[in-house]
Design an enzyme around this catalytic site. Structure first.
Site, PDB file in Angstrom:
ATOM      1  N   GLY A  16       0.787  -1.242   0.000  1.00  0.00           N
ATOM      2  CA  GLY A  16       0.000   0.000   0.000  1.00  0.00           C
ATOM      3  C   GLY A  16       0.811   1.281   0.000  1.00  0.00           C
ATOM      4  O   GLY A  16       0.310   2.331   0.412  1.00  0.00           O
ATOM      5  N   SER A  17       2.050   1.227  -0.498  1.00  0.00           N
ATOM      6  CA  SER A  17       2.832   2.477  -0.494  1.00  0.00           C
ATOM      7  C   SER A  17       2.287   3.471  -1.527  1.00  0.00           C
ATOM      8  O   SER A  17       2.371   4.684  -1.327  1.00  0.00           O
ATOM      9  CB  SER A  17       4.321   2.208  -0.722  1.00  0.00           C
ATOM     10  N   MET A 100      -3.283  -7.370  -7.222  1.00  0.00           N
ATOM     11  CA  MET A 100      -2.586  -8.439  -7.931  1.00  0.00           C
ATOM     12  C   MET A 100      -3.521  -9.429  -8.638  1.00  0.00           C
ATOM     13  O   MET A 100      -3.133 -10.553  -8.899  1.00  0.00           O
ATOM     14  CB  MET A 100      -1.674  -9.200  -6.956  1.00  0.00           C
ATOM     15  N   LEU A 103      -8.912  -8.338 -13.374  1.00  0.00           N
ATOM     16  CA  LEU A 103     -10.371  -8.217 -13.364  1.00  0.00           C
ATOM     17  C   LEU A 103     -10.902  -8.663 -14.732  1.00  0.00           C
ATOM     18  O   LEU A 103     -10.245  -8.457 -15.754  1.00  0.00           O
ATOM     19  CB  LEU A 103     -10.768  -6.779 -13.040  1.00  0.00           C
ATOM     20  N   ASN A 117      -4.386   1.806 -13.672  1.00  0.00           N
ATOM     21  CA  ASN A 117      -3.461   0.906 -12.978  1.00  0.00           C
ATOM     22  C   ASN A 117      -2.066   1.492 -13.051  1.00  0.00           C
ATOM     23  O   ASN A 117      -1.729   2.163 -14.031  1.00  0.00           O
ATOM     24  CB  ASN A 117      -3.475  -0.464 -13.683  1.00  0.00           C
ATOM     25  N   HIS A 119       1.900   0.385 -13.169  1.00  0.00           N
ATOM     26  CA  HIS A 119       2.698  -0.809 -13.466  1.00  0.00           C
ATOM     27  C   HIS A 119       4.180  -0.422 -13.477  1.00  0.00           C
ATOM     28  O   HIS A 119       4.545   0.600 -14.057  1.00  0.00           O
ATOM     29  CB  HIS A 119       2.281  -1.379 -14.833  1.00  0.00           C
ATOM     30  N   LEU A 154      -4.138  -7.820 -20.253  1.00  0.00           N
ATOM     31  CA  LEU A 154      -3.235  -7.734 -19.104  1.00  0.00           C
ATOM     32  C   LEU A 154      -2.250  -6.580 -19.333  1.00  0.00           C
ATOM     33  O   LEU A 154      -1.375  -6.667 -20.196  1.00  0.00           O
ATOM     34  CB  LEU A 154      -2.474  -9.058 -18.937  1.00  0.00           C
ATOM     35  N   ASP A 155      -2.420  -5.498 -18.573  1.00  0.00           N
ATOM     36  CA  ASP A 155      -1.536  -4.324 -18.644  1.00  0.00           C
ATOM     37  C   ASP A 155      -1.472  -3.732 -20.055  1.00  0.00           C
ATOM     38  O   ASP A 155      -0.468  -3.122 -20.431  1.00  0.00           O
ATOM     39  CB  ASP A 155      -0.110  -4.677 -18.153  1.00  0.00           C
ATOM     40  N   GLU A 184       6.943   6.035  -9.001  1.00  0.00           N
ATOM     41  CA  GLU A 184       5.514   5.675  -8.955  1.00  0.00           C
ATOM     42  C   GLU A 184       4.777   6.591  -7.990  1.00  0.00           C
ATOM     43  O   GLU A 184       3.672   7.059  -8.266  1.00  0.00           O
ATOM     44  CB  GLU A 184       5.329   4.222  -8.483  1.00  0.00           C
TER      45      GLU A 184
HETATM   46  C1  GRF Z   1       3.998  -1.332  -7.326  1.00  0.00           C
HETATM   47  O1  GRF Z   1       5.300  -1.522  -7.787  1.00  0.00           O
HETATM   48  C2  GRF Z   1       3.019  -1.258  -8.472  1.00  0.00           C
HETATM   49  O2  GRF Z   1       3.559  -0.679  -9.624  1.00  0.00           O
HETATM   50  C3  GRF Z   1       2.736  -2.711  -8.741  1.00  0.00           C
HETATM   51  O3  GRF Z   1       2.699  -3.298  -7.457  1.00  0.00           O
HETATM   52  C4  GRF Z   1       3.494  -2.535  -6.548  1.00  0.00           C
HETATM   53  C5  GRF Z   1       2.591  -2.152  -5.421  1.00  0.00           C
HETATM   54  O4  GRF Z   1       3.284  -1.528  -4.366  1.00  0.00           O
HETATM   55  N1  GRF Z   1       1.530  -2.866  -9.522  1.00  0.00           N
HETATM   56  P1  GRF Z   1       2.492  -0.878  -3.168  1.00  0.00           P
HETATM   57  O5  GRF Z   1       1.537  -1.939  -2.624  1.00  0.00           O
HETATM   58  O6  GRF Z   1       1.741   0.321  -3.675  1.00  0.00           O
HETATM   59  O7  GRF Z   1       3.537  -0.509  -2.158  1.00  0.00           O
END
Ligand code: GRF
Length: 203
Positions: A16-17, A100, A103, A117, A119, A154-155, A184
């Site tokens: 959840g960062s 993860m 859908l 999303n 990625h 997918l992505d 990110e």
């Molecule tokens: C991130 O690297 C995101 O790009 C990928 O999963 C990771 C999630 O990290 N889809 P966090 O849970 O937000 O810390």
């Protein structure tokens, strides 16, 4: 800060960062949005602990739900359970931030243009799991992160924003992931704000 207040649902599976980066940007007045609801497909996601702590600290309450795939007979009923939470709450944007699970096509069509999303690669390179590991194995010298609309692939939905990040000699999956993650945390809230301010059109 311009734009309408966006009601967000953030979907998570783990740490959840990125959720934290969104909440911080809102608190700092950089993002005109509110996180109304968090949905996790894992009861043990650290992201849920963060929500508990924010709620206990007395900020604007965030509702949270655990919707585990194993509690449903099939993928469609799992997707439908998530969809009904979203529809009841009339969220403006669904943000997959480390969610993860893929859908289904029906879900993607139902919320087309309203799901994004993040990625950890420069898509279309290295979709799917372990994007940073894939980048290292391929020997690419530039990787990065991408925010994209979610469709049934997918992505593979259309790309909204990207940041390039160098791959350095001696990088491990951890060091590269950390360098990408920093970007990110900037890119995702900035992209949501651009959607709020209509600088980017909803898909
Ligand atoms: C991130 O690297 C995101 O790009 C990928 O999963 C990771 C999630 O990290 N889809 P966090 O849970 O937000 O810390």
């Amino acid at each position: 800060m311009k734009g309408r207040l966006l009601k967000l649902c953030v979907m998570v599976s783990g740490r959840g960062s990125n959720l934290d980066a969104i909440v911080r940007s809102i608190d700092e007045g950089k993002l005109n949005a509110c996180v109304n609801v968090v949905i996790s497909d894992r009861h043990d996601a650290l992201a849920l602990k963060r929500v508990e702590e924010w709620n206990a600290a007395g900020g604007k309450r965030i509702e949270s739900f655990v919707i585990e795939r194993s509690s449903f007979p099939g993928k469609d009923s799992f997707d439908d359970a998530i969809a009904s939470i979203l529809e009841e709450r009339e969220v403006d944007l669904i943000v997959l931030a480390g969610f993860m699970r893929v859908l289904g096509a029906k879900f993607a069509a139902r919320f087309a243009g309203k799901i994004i999303n993040i990625h950890p690669s420069l898509l279309p390179s290295f979709p799917g799991l372990h994007a940073q590991r894939q980048a290292l194995a391929y020997g690419t010298k530039i990787s990065g992160c991408t925010v994209h609309f979610v469709d049934k692939t997918l992505d593979g939905g259309s790309i909204i924003s990207q940041v390039a990040v160098p791959v350095l000699d001696g990088d491990t999956e951890d060091t590269l992931s950390e360098r990408i993650l920093k970007e990110e945390h900037r890119l995702l809230p900035e992209t949501i704000q651009k959607l709020a301010a209509n600088q980017i059109r909803f898909g």
